[in-house]
Motif scaffolding. Structure first.
Motif: not given
Length: 324
Positions: A84-111
């Motif tokens: 359960l933690l694996f799935v939650t963390i895995g999808f959370g990290l995927l979302g984090f990467l998407d957010d990071f691209i949007k917010v930090v790299m200024k690409r509004n659509l992310g992944l």
């Protein structure tokens, strides 16, 4: 004993998020991790531009710590907790990467959609392989009719569809202050009740840990929101609730308990199909919560209405599973 564990689990999850938020939100603001609001959305949302996002990091931290600490108090964590933690963390990290691209790299659509889908599929396949290793049943049970059937290896496709589908469904629902925080707290609470009734106590502890974490987050996410969870939180919560439904063999009941997420997703699908086939839109804007906003409902009224619908769906889901 279990009742005490569940009580302290929700309390610990709540306190971690509540106490962490006043420290973490200013940190996000200093880093300029602010939300960019798309021009296609309701014009009233433009004032939310710059609100700190990626608050899902706090939710994930709370879930992980609370689950491991409280499961240890009850018994030794087993593969159930770790999966359960694996799935939650895995999808959370995927979302984090998407957010990071949007917010930090200024690409509004992310992944890109393809990149996100590939990541979701990889996590889902690993989850299925791990389930096969512990001899997990590939049977699907249909509520009300007392009928079940074995999917065999096709269960892998089902798991992919369920995890990808519900992670995206929760992500689509995350469009108003407090909407996903409230609806997910209700849905995870319902699954905690069902897991307890099935004597799947580790799943119950995990579910209650999430309830506590998102309720603590809701203190700062309710309208007007001081922080957004971002894809980090919404993808993690969507993956988690699908994983819980699978681990408890309540896959189909998730369609009922997660009714708000299902309806939100259907509104987007129907809108796209209608526009492509007829050139006309069914709703003023999709997902559905934006339709009601554009009808003149206040944001708070829409959110409370959807919370109420989520509560009703959860009660119906519990009733179907426990009493029928």
């Amino acid at each position: 004993m279990l009742e005490q564990v569940l009580f302290f689990t929700i309390l610990l999850g709540f306190l971690i998020t509540v106490l962490l938020s006043p420290i973490f939100i200013p940190f996000l603001r200093r880093l300029k991790f602010g939300q960019s609001i798309r021009d296609e959305g309701p014009k009233s949302h433009q004032k939310k531009t710059g609100t700190p996002t990626m608050g899902g990091i706090m939710i994930l931290f709370s879930i992980i710590v609370t689950t491991l600490v409280m499961t240890e108090k009850f018994s030794e964590p087993t593969m159930t907790t770790y999966l359960l933690l694996f799935v939650t963390i895995g999808f959370g990290l995927l979302g984090f990467l998407d957010d990071f691209i949007k917010v930090v790299m200024k690409r509004n659509l992310g992944l890109t959609s393809l990149q996100k889908l590939i990541g979701q599929i990889i996590i889902s396949v690993i989850f299925f392989i791990a389930l096969k290793q512990i001899g997990f049943s590939t049977t699907i049970e249909i509520p009300l009719v007392n009928y079940s059937f074995d999917l065999g290896y096709f269960y892998a496709l089902f798991i992919i569809f369920w995890l990808v589908g519900f992670s995206n469904a929760v992500n689509l629902t995350d469009g108003l202050d407090g909407l996903v925080s409230g609806t997910s707290a209700i849905a995870f609470g319902a699954f905690a009740v069902l897991a307890w009734s099935l004597s799947q106590f580790e799943v119950a502890i995990f579910s209650v840990a999430i309830v506590g974490a998102v309720l603590g987050f809701l203190v700062f996410n309710a309208h007007p929101a001081k922080v957004f969870m971002g894809d980090t939180g919404s993808l993690a919560l969507g993956g988690a609730i699908a994983a819980i439904a699978i681990m408890t063999k309540l896959e189909i009941i998730l369609l009922v308990i997660g009714g708000v997420f299902v309806i939100e997703t259907l509104s987007v699908i129907l809108q796209v199909i209608s526009f492509k086939m007829t050139g006309k839109r069914i709703f003023r804007m999709s997902p559905l919560h934006h339709h009601y906003e554009l009808l003149g409902w206040s944001e708070w009224k829409v959110v409370v209405t959807f919370w109420s619908a989520g509560l009703l769906f959860s009660i119906i889901g519990i009733y179907i599973e426990v009493w029928l």
